[in-house]
Design an enzyme around this catalytic site. Structure first.
Site, PDB file in Angstrom:
ATOM      1  N   ASP A  64       0.878  -1.164   0.000  1.00 55.45           N
ATOM      2  CA  ASP A  64       0.000   0.000   0.000  1.00 55.45           C
ATOM      3  C   ASP A  64       0.914   1.212   0.000  1.00 55.45           C
ATOM      4  OD1 ASP A  64      -1.623   2.168   0.589  1.00 55.45           O
ATOM      5  OD2 ASP A  64      -2.763   1.140   2.147  1.00 55.45           O
ATOM      6  N   ASN A  91       2.891   2.810 -10.563  1.00 53.41           N
ATOM      7  CA  ASN A  91       1.619   2.880 -11.282  1.00 53.41           C
ATOM      8  C   ASN A  91       0.437   3.230 -10.380  1.00 53.41           C
ATOM      9  OD1 ASN A  91      -0.464   2.028 -13.438  1.00 53.41           O
ATOM     10  ND2 ASN A  91      -0.878   0.622 -11.746  1.00 53.41           N
ATOM     11  N   TYR A 175      -6.169  15.862  -8.867  1.00 50.80           N
ATOM     12  CA  TYR A 175      -5.519  14.882  -9.736  1.00 50.80           C
ATOM     13  C   TYR A 175      -4.470  15.524 -10.634  1.00 50.80           C
ATOM     14  CZ  TYR A 175      -4.849  11.051 -13.004  1.00 50.80           C
ATOM     15  OH  TYR A 175      -4.289  10.048 -13.760  1.00 50.80           O
ATOM     16  N   LYS A 179      -0.203  14.966 -10.557  1.00 55.35           N
ATOM     17  CA  LYS A 179       0.623  14.432 -11.636  1.00 55.35           C
ATOM     18  C   LYS A 179       1.697  15.444 -12.051  1.00 55.35           C
ATOM     19  CE  LYS A 179      -1.260  10.398 -11.900  1.00 55.35           C
ATOM     20  NZ  LYS A 179      -0.490   9.208 -11.476  1.00 55.35           N
ATOM     21  N   THR A 210     -10.176   2.548 -17.750  1.00 49.03           N
ATOM     22  CA  THR A 210      -9.932   1.824 -16.501  1.00 49.03           C
ATOM     23  C   THR A 210     -10.972   2.276 -15.482  1.00 49.03           C
ATOM     24  OG1 THR A 210      -8.454   3.505 -15.565  1.00 49.03           O
ATOM     25  CG2 THR A 210      -7.437   1.815 -16.963  1.00 49.03           C
TER      26      THR A 210
END
Length: 252
Positions: A64, A91, A175, A179, A210
């Site tokens: 985790d 990932n 988000y 990144k 996904t």
């Protein structure tokens, strides 16, 4: 089937599904031992069993990325069983801007809850750094260590500044900025590691179907994994400190 990665050891975080699973499958099909990093050991084992049906060596490892204890335990396990790590693919990630998909109204950046920002960074940023830091000693034992950080075109400041870019309407504060931070970590670590055999790059998988986007993406996981797999298997003269998709350089 090419076995050019035989003897290589790869760890993929969040590898029990989606792009992570596909990266593991592609690396494993080329002969690498692929460690299936998964928060849920049961789901990780299910994924590993599927890979083993294709004669892929796929040990499961509980990891985790937001839990330092599991990170430290994974590092010890890899050291004990393999003595090195050749490839690390960071990932695992989350999209916790709850209004991003599913037809809900997207909140403007100033209205995002601070806890959403913290929660996102805990996995997408701090998790990437914590895992990389813990495994760097093992990557240094490889003759050609490779680190791939899964990023996103949504993290590109250039594209976020372009009103005509494909995803100009997706101003997801938590988000996107997480990144962007991953890209910064990539650049800074590449500078530190420039005199070593280790290469570190960021990969943009594109808008891949996904569960993170409720399968609204138009790219397959095979397509989404391609840039990461290429960066994970770069030759000695390959680039480091870059941001790439399958077509080439992505602007910062």
């Amino acid at each position: 089937m090419s076995k050019d990665l035989k003897g290589k050891v790869a760890l993929i975080t969040g590898a029990n599904k989606g792009i992570g699973y596909e990266i593991a499958r592609q690396l494993g099909s080329r002969g690498a031992s692929v460690l299936i990093g998964s928060r849920d050991i049961g789901r990780g084992e299910e994924a590993a069993n599927k890979l083993r049906l294709s004669q892929i060596d796929a040990p499961t490892i509980q990891l985790d990325v937001s839990d330092q204890k599991t990170i430290d335990s994974a590092a010890k396990q890899i050291e004990s069983e393999f003595g090195k790590l050749d490839i690390l693919v960071n990932n695992a990630g989350i999209l916790s801007d709850s209004d991003a998909y599913g037809g809900k109204l997207r909140l403007p950046p100033s209205q995002v809850d601070i806890e959403t920002l913290r929660h996102t960074y805990e996995t997408n940023v701090f998790g990437v750094f914590a895992v990389t830091k813990a495994l760097l000693p093992l990557l240094k034992k490889s003759k050609a260590g490779r680190i791939v950080n899964l990023s996103s075109g949504l993290g590109s400041l250039t594209l976020n500044s372009d009103p005509n870019s494909e995803f100009a309407d997706f101003k997801l504060l938590a988000y996107n900025s997480s990144k962007t931070a991953v890209n910064a970590i990539t650049v800074l670590l590449a500078a530190e590691l420039k005199d070593t055999p280790i290469k570190i790059n960021a990969a943009d998988p594109g808008f891949t179907a996904t569960d993170i986007n409720q399968y609204q993406g138009y790219r397959t996981v095979e397509q989404g994994a391609s840039a990461a797999v290429r960066l994970a298997t770069l030759p000695d003269n390959g680039s480091s400190g870059g941001f790439f998709d399958e077509n080439g350089v992505v602007p910062w």
